[in-house]
Design a protein around this motif. Structure first.
Motif, PDB file in Angstrom:
ATOM      1  N   LEU A  27       0.803  -1.226   0.000  1.00 54.13           N
ATOM      2  CA  LEU A  27       0.000   0.000   0.000  1.00 54.13           C
ATOM      3  C   LEU A  27       0.837   1.278   0.000  1.00 54.13           C
ATOM      4  N   LYS A  28       2.125   1.168  -0.109  1.00 52.99           N
ATOM      5  CA  LYS A  28       3.003   2.334  -0.043  1.00 52.99           C
ATOM      6  C   LYS A  28       2.552   3.433  -1.011  1.00 52.99           C
ATOM      7  N   GLY A  29       2.258   4.620  -0.448  1.00 50.75           N
ATOM      8  CA  GLY A  29       1.900   5.780  -1.245  1.00 50.75           C
ATOM      9  C   GLY A  29       0.534   5.736  -1.896  1.00 50.75           C
ATOM     10  N   LYS A  30      -0.345   4.812  -1.479  1.00 46.24           N
ATOM     11  CA  LYS A  30      -1.635   4.635  -2.146  1.00 46.24           C
ATOM     12  C   LYS A  30      -2.836   5.100  -1.325  1.00 46.24           C
ATOM     13  N   VAL A  31      -2.674   5.283  -0.035  1.00 41.60           N
ATOM     14  CA  VAL A  31      -3.814   5.543   0.850  1.00 41.60           C
ATOM     15  C   VAL A  31      -4.007   7.039   1.071  1.00 41.60           C
ATOM     16  N   GLU A  69       4.118   5.682   5.660  1.00 38.71           N
ATOM     17  CA  GLU A  69       4.601   5.198   4.368  1.00 38.71           C
ATOM     18  C   GLU A  69       3.454   4.842   3.429  1.00 38.71           C
ATOM     19  N   ALA A  70       2.329   4.398   3.992  1.00 42.56           N
ATOM     20  CA  ALA A  70       1.187   4.006   3.172  1.00 42.56           C
ATOM     21  C   ALA A  70       0.456   5.204   2.572  1.00 42.56           C
ATOM     22  N   LEU A  71       0.652   6.397   3.130  1.00 41.20           N
ATOM     23  CA  LEU A  71      -0.079   7.578   2.687  1.00 41.20           C
ATOM     24  C   LEU A  71       0.407   8.109   1.347  1.00 41.20           C
ATOM     25  N   THR A  72      -0.507   8.747   0.618  1.00 37.84           N
ATOM     26  CA  THR A  72      -0.123   9.587  -0.506  1.00 37.84           C
ATOM     27  C   THR A  72       0.618  10.803   0.056  1.00 37.84           C
ATOM     28  N   SER A 150      -0.755  14.430   9.346  1.00 38.96           N
ATOM     29  CA  SER A 150      -0.355  14.289   7.953  1.00 38.96           C
ATOM     30  C   SER A 150       1.154  14.438   7.828  1.00 38.96           C
ATOM     31  N   LYS A 151       1.685  14.077   6.650  1.00 36.24           N
ATOM     32  CA  LYS A 151       3.109  14.256   6.367  1.00 36.24           C
ATOM     33  C   LYS A 151       3.404  15.658   5.843  1.00 36.24           C
TER      34      LYS A 151
END
Length: 338
Positions: A27-31, A69-72, A150-151
């Motif tokens: 899921l890296k970068g997809k959520v 890491e999973a977040l957009t 958030s990042k």
């Protein structure tokens, strides 16, 4: 490796621990949004498998890099967490606050706190019971903390999607077209047209009041929260569990809370993840709002009972069994799992 319990047109529900499943699902970068209510940091073991004390603190802190890491790049994490109390003492623990602080400050996660919300629910049972209803020395613990992280300083968000209906006085003001302008005691200067623009609703507050504190005033939930709560889906879930002699998950996230953040922080088609799926409030609300969703739950029993949400007659959800369901479960959807 059979992990998929069931799927719908928009989402999938997996059985397993989130630490391994998030990596397995790549899921890296997809959520776009991680929305969850993890096991609360209690000082006593519960059926849903909470850790206690320092073990809990270390566990949740170590989840921060995995979630991040999973977040957009402009994705968000929203965590709901209740208060903790010291065992056998009428004293609040600081464990829940330490957990949230350590989570957001984990240097490997690069997170910042965008805003804190309070979810107030006057319908909650009196707790902690020993100190509230028996010894009568504490007030009812009726709210939970909700942290939005958030990042980036500027994650995707639009408060125009969570507007509250105008109050009666504001509606009258817009109809009248004038009000007392000028300088206020606070020294703010209100112009003659500051409040005359019709924005189709008022901006939501960061105190989410699921029922009105003052019953003489009109309850003004955001439109998104009203659209979910008015389905009476939670009533259907609870009643169906009772009918089938199923003990429902004891710490379910309010439907209104889930719908508020899904509407606020995502668009249709975005992916929403709940690493502690439980009865799948997040997935249910995401499905209603046409967001893709993934829910992960370590407790198999909660996974089966979550199917009940999608059996709601007015919903017409397209539920399909997953490989895990076929290999483990001998019943069917109509029986609501085990």
């Amino acid at each position: 490796m059979r992990k998929l319990l069931y799927k719908t047109d928009y989402g999938k529900y997996y059985i397993g621990k989130c630490e391994s499943e998030i990596k397995r699902l790549k899921l890296k970068g997809k959520v776009q949004l991680i929305l969850t209510s993890p096991p609360f940091p209690l000082n006593n073991k519960k059926q849903y498998g909470n850790l206690v004390g320092e073990d809990y603190l270390n566990w949740i802190t170590n989840l921060a890099p995995l979630f991040s890491e999973a977040l957009t790049d402009n994705g968000s994490i929203v965590i709901e967490m209740g208060n903790a109390w010291e065992k056998d003492r009428p004293v609040q623990s600081l464990l829940h606050l330490k957990s949230l602080m350590r989570f957001v400050e984990n240097p490997e996660a690069n997170l910042r706190l965008c805003q804190e919300f309070i979810c107030y629910n006057p319908a909650r049972l009196p707790s902690p019971a020993q100190w509230v209803t028996i010894e009568r020395i504490r007030a009812i613990d009726s709210f939970t903390h909700v942290w939005w992280m958030s990042k980036t300083d500027y994650p995707k968000a639009d408060n125009r999607k969570i507007l509250r209906p105008y109050s009666k006085s504001m509606k009258k003001l817009l109809e009248k077209g004038k009000y007392n302008s000028g300088k206020r005691p606070s020294e703010h200067v209100i112009s003659e047209k500051s409040f005359l623009k019709d924005n189709k609703g008022s901006i939501s507050h960061n105190v989410l009041e699921l029922k009105q504190i003052d019953e003489t005033k009109e309850l003004r939930l955001p439109y998104s929260m009203l659209s979910i709560s008015n389905t009476k889906s939670n009533d259907y879930f609870t009643k169906t569990c009772k009918k089938r002699n199923i003990i429902p998950h004891p710490a379910r996230m309010p439907l209104e809370l889930a719908s508020f953040f899904i509407e606020f922080l995502t668009d249709e088609g975005d992916l929403v993840l709940d690493p502690f799926g439980g009865s799948n409030t997040t997935g249910f609300c995401a499905e209603k709002l046409k967001r893709k969703w993934i829910s992960i739950e370590a407790n198999e029993e909660y996974g089966y009972q979550s199917i009940i949400r999608f059996e709601e007659p007015s919903f017409n959800a397209n539920i399909r069994k997953g490989e895990f369901f076929n290999g483990i479960q001998s019943g069917n959807f109509e029986n609501g799992g085990r």
